[in-house]
Write a protein that holds these residues in place. Structure first.
Motif, mmCIF file in Angstrom:
data_model
loop_
_atom_site.group_PDB
_atom_site.id
_atom_site.type_symbol
_atom_site.label_atom_id
_atom_site.label_comp_id
_atom_site.label_asym_id
_atom_site.label_seq_id
_atom_site.Cartn_x
_atom_site.Cartn_y
_atom_site.Cartn_z
ATOM 1 N N VAL A 1 46.787 41.630 38.475
ATOM 2 C CA VAL A 1 45.336 41.433 38.422
ATOM 3 C C VAL A 1 44.707 42.425 39.388
ATOM 4 O O VAL A 1 45.078 42.470 40.569
ATOM 5 N N PRO B 1 43.519 42.591 33.728
ATOM 6 C CA PRO B 1 42.271 41.919 34.104
ATOM 7 C C PRO B 1 41.750 42.511 35.413
ATOM 8 O O PRO B 1 42.525 42.915 36.289
ATOM 9 N N TYR C 1 43.530 32.924 39.721
ATOM 10 C CA TYR C 1 44.571 33.381 38.793
ATOM 11 C C TYR C 1 45.934 32.754 39.095
ATOM 12 O O TYR C 1 46.914 33.049 38.416
ATOM 13 N N VAL D 1 47.933 39.960 42.736
ATOM 14 C CA VAL D 1 46.609 40.565 42.827
ATOM 15 C C VAL D 1 46.755 41.878 43.578
ATOM 16 O O VAL D 1 47.286 41.912 44.692
#
Length: 474
Positions: A54, A84, A122, A26
């Motif tokens: 992400v 995403p 995720y 992330v």
């Protein structure tokens, strides 16, 4: 220089194991130059490491339309890269009012909570943050100004585990000027945060005013502060491992509390003593905030103090440290009160009170001397008619059914009811000593109330002065 940035980040990732092959990462992207450049670099490295990236962004609702525009920019950037994107909209101003936190602390708390939530959804093992070398220099300097220990001088780590996820800072060895150059060479667009120019925030004051002034004395000050952080990080790691070793060696967990023996603690170097205390307290209550230096010193002095005595130190509403001769117990519950009683013959001048970390001092004076120098009234001493006492006296903790004839009132009253009426905390009630005569009449509740017995009056010839001397309040 853009390839240098890319190469340095890749090298740090490999050397420090910041992320592994196939990880979900992330990336926290505010929309500013630092985080956008970080996303760009990690995206270029993603194929090499088989990462799945992400993008995560938090709209704190601080700056109205500007904040909304940043959120739209980040969403568009993620879409252009085929990544995403999760946008969190959090009313931080409302949370500040509710939690009574400063703006930056509140924003940080909510932002990190959101990042962890995204990582959880995720299945990410890493959260990448865009802190760079200039941020590190500012952090170290701010901690020096606030007062910090060796751990604080270590600054921000390149990697830190938090809630089963690693927070990684791949830019921590890269300076802002190199990031800006990278953005220029790569033609990277980013947003300008107007709040970065506001001097109402301490970090901005340090960045925009203090560091430039101090740089006049040392042109390489940011680099020097980063070297300091590097050195202290290594030394802090070593001291942490030594403390863990000593902890495993001398600390025992039993009956819901940690126990150490004074004989094992005393020979340790003072640096290890302090760290061991911090470690035990943090093990006992994992969510504690940073422990203040003076608190750690109070605990250390309590353990080291001679002569050996019994003592209770209440750290806060949930943590107690109990010393029982040579054993020290760290516990997250109030200790059971232990009754105590000390006989006081007529010739006594001093009584040691290990339960209260103090002593009772007795002295005689003539009625004439008492009248000449009438002492200031105090809760911690009492003057009694020496000839009206029934010896021996006794100093003890309260007992079930205790009654007293309070001075200024008719009749008697239960001691328990007197404590309740005064809203005295239950944790104090069994510590407060009662001075009792040989017939069982309570003469004085130390620090609280005296009785109407043995008052110094016109016919009194000898006065007994009784004083309670404590190192800490009752």
């Amino acid at each position: 220089m853009d390839n240098d940035v890319l190469a340095l980040v890749e090298r740090r990732i490999r050397e420090e194991h910041l992320a592994g092959t196939g990880d979900v990462v992330v990336v926290a992207v505010s929309g500013g130059s630092d985080s956008v450049a970080l996303l760009h670099v990690l995206f270029r490295l993603a194929r090499t490491f088989s990462w799945r990236l992400v993008v995560a962004h938090v709209n704190h609702l601080f700056r109205g339309a500007e904040s909304d525009a940043e959120a739209d920019f980040v969403a568009g950037l993620a879409a252009s890269l085929g990544l995403p994107c999760e946008i969190g909209v959090i009313d931080v101003p409302a949370y500040i009012e509710e939690a009574s936190l400063n703006a930056q602390a509140a924003a940080r708390e909510k932002r990190y909570a959101f990042l962890h939530d995204v990582a959880d959804r995720y299945g990410a093992k890493r959260i990448a943050l865009a802190h760079h070398a200039d941020d590190q220099a500012e952090t170290v300097l701010m901690r020096v100004l606030r007062g910090t220990g060796p751990s604080g001088l270590a600054g921000m780590p390149e990697r830190r585990r938090e809630k089963k996820v690693e927070l990684i800072r791949p830019f921590l060895r890269i300076y802002k000027s190199d990031i800006m150059n990278y953005c220029k060479v790569q033609a990277i667009s980013y947003c300008e945060d107007s709040s970065n120019a506001s001097l109402k925030y301490t970090r901005n004051q340090v960045r925009l005013e203090l560091l430039p002034k101090l740089t006049a004395y040392n042109e390489q000050l940011p680099q020097a502060l980063n070297r300091l952080a590097d050195m202290m990080q290594a030394e802090d790691d070593y001291m942490a491992s030594e403390t863990e070793r000593v902890f495993r060696q001398i600390a025992a967990f039993e009956a819901g509390r940690y126990r150490i023996e004074r004989r094992d603690f005393t020979p340790l170097h003072v640096a290890l003593q302090r760290r061991l205390i911090k470690l035990i307290l943090n093990c006992l209550c994992a969510d504690r905030q940073q422990l203040a230096y003076m608190l750690v010193e109070r605990v250390r002095e309590m353990i080291l103090k001679d002569p050996v005595s019994n003592q209770v130190l209440q750290v806060d509403e949930e943590v107690y440290i109990v010393r029982e001769y040579g054993s020290i117990h760290f516990q997250a519950y109030a200790p059971e009160p232990r009754p105590y009683a000390y006989a006081i013959p007529r010739e006594t001048s001093e009584v040691s009170l290990p339960e209260l970390n103090g002593k009772l001092v007795l002295s005689w004076m003539s009625a004439e001397a008492y009248k000449i120098a009438v002492p200031e009234p105090s809760d911690m001493d009492v003057f009694l008619d020496g000839d009206g006492l029934i010896w021996p006296l006794q100093l003890r903790s309260r007992e079930h059914g205790d009654r007293m004839e309070p001075f200024g009132l008719n009749g008697s009253k239960k001691v328990k009811d007197m404590f309740i009426d005064a809203k005295m905390p239950s944790t104090r009630r069994d510590r407060i000593p009662l001075l009792v005569d040989d017939s069982g009449h309570i003469l004085w509740i130390a620090g609280f109330r005296r009785s109407r017995r043995a008052l110094v009056e016109a016919h009194t010839e000898r006065v007994l002065h009784v004083r309670l001397a404590l190192q800490e309040p009752l």
